[in-house]
Design an enzyme around this catalytic site. Structure first.
Site, short mmCIF file in Angstrom:
data_model
loop_
_atom_site.label_atom_id
_atom_site.label_comp_id
_atom_site.label_asym_id
_atom_site.label_seq_id
_atom_site.Cartn_x
_atom_site.Cartn_y
_atom_site.Cartn_z
N ARG A 465 0.79 -1.17 0.05
CA ARG A 465 0.05 0.20 0.04
C ARG A 465 0.81 1.23 0.19
O ARG A 465 1.89 1.22 0.74
CB ARG A 465 -0.84 0.09 1.13
CG ARG A 465 -2.10 -0.80 1.12
CD ARG A 465 -3.04 -0.50 2.26
NE ARG A 465 -2.54 -0.40 3.79
CZ ARG A 465 -3.37 0.41 4.59
NH1 ARG A 465 -4.38 1.04 4.17
NH2 ARG A 465 -2.60 0.19 5.72
N SER A 529 8.24 -5.16 6.80
CA SER A 529 7.97 -6.65 7.49
C SER A 529 8.56 -7.80 7.22
O SER A 529 7.96 -8.83 7.11
CB SER A 529 6.26 -6.69 7.23
OG SER A 529 5.52 -5.71 7.83
N ASP A 583 6.07 -4.01 11.30
CA ASP A 583 4.53 -3.84 11.35
C ASP A 583 4.09 -4.00 12.71
O ASP A 583 3.07 -3.26 13.03
CB ASP A 583 3.89 -4.96 10.43
CG ASP A 583 4.40 -6.31 10.87
OD1 ASP A 583 5.24 -6.50 11.56
OD2 ASP A 583 3.91 -7.18 10.29
#
Length: 843
Positions: A465, A529, A583
């Site tokens: 994203r 991540s 994350d």
């Protein structure tokens, strides 16, 4: 698959039977029976309950002595054919005596306890009373042994009753809504509320008024053997009085209650010798019957017995119709097991009954099977089934016991996590530590004064994203977000590092154009991540790729630098990469913006990890003593040193050995979504191989690794989910399952998920207690920001985890706050905090 040696006791009248039933199953079901009938003297039927049960125990002892089995402790099934309130399979409270019994001190008592007491008082043998059953249930089970479609039991003899298999969800008197349970209808009392008054005759009223229990068992008085002969007698008397029979003559015998027996009705209705029998019977009653009298008597018997068969058939049709509706089938195929002297001995009763049922249920195929061995064998079969199920349940529980953690074990896990945390924080022990406790260089949570526009990049899988996050100060929750999701093609994931980061920058460029911000230079936070060694907030060395990424030239490199180089190559815009974020840290910061007490981040999804704000003085890998820094625990590797070996099961070992990284991430493999379904699959395979599930038949699909998805655990454990849906999941896996199988699968899912939640809670308890002790507090109030599909979607995981933390850390008040916006927003907030702190430093 029942197998073994069982005793049965069949008590329902002045005689009772003791049976030994040997069941063998070596491919062919075989039952051998030995039995003996014992009488109950009339004085015992009306004496004390203690004397009655002492007599039964003595007869049992004699029977066992005769068969030389007194030294064995055999399971026993007890058929007790009196109205009882049953509270469980081996407990039955006598409601009221019938059939001439009047023993004192038994009504309102558990008859199993009374029998056990008499056996214990003797002391010369012992038995295991496993089940007490009604005679209708015994009949159903006897017939069910030969015909597995048998789900109704019917008795039409001296009395009448029925039982059938009802769905548990409809039985409000018993807890639970899964599977089926046999219901003893006690249908003899049908009509006691007046619903049959329009079809009851003056003869039915007269029989009822002259009975021992007026107003009770009205249906039974219209159809059973105890009353059928008496109904005929009353009709004969009335017709004689009106001069329609016997030339108006009455005799003392004809006027005496009970002198026209039901067996006379059967004899008179026989095809060939019926009229001759009528003549003999009427003559014995002192009458001089003409041929017409015999024909009329035959017709009266026929009318009474036909009504009985029709009424019985109508009520049985109602039962079968209910079973059909419960199952939701277009055409029911079912079997009724039947016993009783009227059904068996009357020449036409059975045929008339069958005809009525078929007439009322044209859309059903109903088979009737006669019980040839009585309800005693059925009691033994109930016992055999109960014994098998109990043995299988015990075997399953023994296996599952290893996955059930005690409070002491969970406290030990908490303590060991604490030890590993200290190792990871220590400069000298860090290298050997499995819980790495990586510094993140995030040293502050949001204070509400952050403001500005920030870009965030959230990369952790095949999709990523790009976000624009607008932070307005002075208002918590004052965050406006815009984002776009982009995919990463497999050839780029597995190509060169340059290609990967050029693709990412191309997507950022597309997003800025989409937002109309192409020329603006914005601070950027990068959620990455993958395992990194961070040396500062804006530097992270990729240790190794995971999740299918294999881009060359990245491992061992600073990923922030790789991103900056790709931005410079494009020469379209400039970005200030302020922060590289894990994350879990992003989750903590997202929730920290909502709640100033949030100082812990937790993810329980496909994988699992946690972070928290540690005192700088304890973070030995970074210089400085003042303030706090967020530590990325990388707790998934807890246990890689062997410190959890005593609670790991054979199933955990099997899952670990066949994983992509054997021996690594052992804690994660016990608690995260990627592995829970696989643990369940291994347990189901083990149960099936042992014959404890799916009747020992393993489907090819169940043998496939990864086929039992973790989402199935959430679906199967959903409270609102009917077992039919559980069975549909199992069918998808090629498994032919019964209701019992579905219940077992649900239990396995619950045990595995509960352990995962408890282990997660034990780890979290170690974290919050460390924060409390770091600060020298007697009591800590703290919030944990949480994300991850397992935590969010499983119906019970979060509640069990919260409960575990509360129990293991009683000096901490821990609030759990779900992250609704993911770690991308967190990356932007970390960037906002970093910019705030940087500006303050510049000032």
């Amino acid at each position: 698959s029942e197998d073994g040696d069982f005793l049965a006791l069949d008590l329902g009248g002045t005689n009772f039977r003791v049976l030994r039933v040997k069941v063998s199953d070596n491919g062919l079901q075989k039952v051998e029976m030995e039995n003996q009938i014992y009488a109950i003297p009339e004085e015992l039927m009306r004496g004390s309950g203690m004397q009655l049960f002492d007599h039964i125990a003595e007869c049992l002892a004699n029977f066992m002595e005769k068969l030389k089995i007194k030294d064995k402790k055999l399971p026993l099934g007890f058929t007790f054919s009196f109205p009882c309130h049953q509270t469980k399979l081996d407990e039955s409270i006598l409601v009221t005596w019938t059939k001439g019994f009047k023993c004192s001190s038994v009504e309102g008592k558990d008859v199993v306890s009374l029998l056990r007491r008499s056996i214990k008082k003797r002391g010369d043998f012992d038995i295991d009373i496993v089940a007490v059953v009604n005679d209708t249930v015994g009949t159903m089970m006897t017939c069910g042994y030969d015909d597995h479609n048998c789900e109704v039991g019917l008795i039409v003899g001296t009395g009448t009753n029925a039982c059938y298999m009802e769905e548990m969800r409809h039985i409000d008197l018993v807890e639970g809504d899964e599977g089926r349970m046999c219901i003893n209808m006690e249908w003899g009392a049908f009509g006691d509320d007046g619903v049959l008054n329009d079809i009851r005759t003056e003869f039915d009223h007269e029989i009822d008024m002259g009975s021992l229990n007026p107003g009770k068992q009205l249906f039974e008085k219209m159809i059973s053997g105890m009353y059928m002969g008496e109904l005929v007698r009353l009709i004969l008397v009335k017709m004689a009085k009106e001069g329609l029979l016997f030339g108006g003559k009455l005799t003392p015998d004809l006027l005496t209650t009970g002198h026209f027996e039901t067996r006379f009705v059967s004899a008179i209705e026989k095809e060939k010798e019926g009229l001759q029998k009528a003549h003999e019977i009427l003559s014995k009653l002192g009458l001089e019957p003409s041929h017409e009298d015999c024909v009329a008597t035959h017709r009266i018997c026929q009318i009474v017995s036909t009504r009985s068969a029709n009424l019985c058939g109508a009520t049985l049709a109602a039962v079968l119709r209910r079973i059909k509706e419960n199952k939701g089938v277009d055409r029911l195929r079912s079997t009724v097991g039947v016993d009783g002297s009227v059904y068996k001995k009357h020449p036409h009763f059975a045929r008339r009954l069958h005809k009525t049922v078929r007439k009322l249920l044209p859309d059903c195929e109903i088979r009737f099977v006669r019980s040839e061995d009585g309800s005693g064998k059925g009691a033994a079969m109930v016992t055999a089934v109960a014994y098998r199920l109990a043995a299988q349940h015990k075997a399953r529980q023994k296996i599952l016991e290893a996955l059930k953690l005690s409070r002491d074990q969970l406290l030990e896990v908490k303590q060991r996590m604490r030890v590993e945390m200290e190792k990871g924080l220590g400069k000298e022990t860090h290298a050997e530590a499995t819980v790495k406790m990586l510094p993140t260089y995030v040293c502050s949570t949001p204070d509400g004064t952050e403001k500005g526009d920030f870009l965030a990049l959230d990369l952790g899988g095949t999709n990523f994203r790009v976000l624009l996050v607008r932070v307005r100060n002075g208002m918590r929750r004052g965050v406006e977000m815009h984002n776009k999701i982009y995919s990463i093609p497999v050839e780029i994931m597995q190509g060169t590092g340059e290609e990967l980061f050029d693709h990412i920058v191309h997507c950022i460029s597309d997003f800025l154009e989409y937002m109309g911000m192409k020329g603006v230079s914005l601070p950027l936070g990068f959620t990455f991540s993958f395992p990194c060694q961070q040396n500062s907030l804006d530097e992270g060395i990729l240790l190794k790729w995971t999740k299918g990424f294999k881009a060359t030239g990245c491992e061992g490199e600073d990923v922030v630098n790789l991103l900056k180089e790709a931005i410079h190559r494009r020469e379209e815009f400039d970005l200030d990469v302020v922060a590289l974020v894990n994350d879990t840290v992003g989750t903590m910061m997202t929730c920290g913006y909502e709640d100033p007490y949030c100082e812990v981040g937790l993810i329980v999804g496909t994988g699992s990890n946690a972070c928290y704000m540690e005192e700088m003085r304890n973070v030995e890998l970074v210089e400085g003593e003042e303030g706090r820094m967020c530590v990325n625990m990388e707790w998934g590797a807890f246990g890689d040193s062997g410190c959890l070996d005593d609670i790991r099961t054979e199933f955990d070992v099997a899952v670990d050995e066949l994983s992509l990284n054997p021996g690594k991430q052992r804690f994660e493999k016990m608690i995260s979504g990627m592995y829970l379904g696989e643990i369940v699959r291994n347990i189901l395979m083990d149960f099936t191989k042992r014959g404890l599930l799916f009747r020992g038949r393993i489907s090819e699909r169940l043998k496939t690794r990864g086929i039992f998805e973790t989402k199935f655990l959430s679906q199967i454990e959903s409270d609102c989910l009917a077992l039919l849906q559980v069975r549909s999941i199992l069918q998808h896996l090629g498994l032919e399952s019964t209701c019992d199988d579905s219940i077992i699968v649900k239990e396995v899912c619950a045990v595995v998920a509960r352990r995962a939640a408890q282990l997660c809670g034990a780890g979290m308890a170690a974290v919050v207690d460390k924060i409390r002790e770091n600060r020298g507090l007697d009591f800590l109030k703290v919030t944990v920001g949480v994300d991850g599909t397992l935590y969010k979607l499983h119906p019970h995981f979060s509640a069990i985890m919260h409960e575990t933390v509360k129990e293991l850390s009683p000096k901490c008040e821990v609030t759990f706050l779900q992250s609704e916006d993911g770690s991308g927003k967190g990356a932007a907030l970390i960037t906002a905090v970093a910019c705030r702190i940087r500006e303050a430093g510049q000032r």
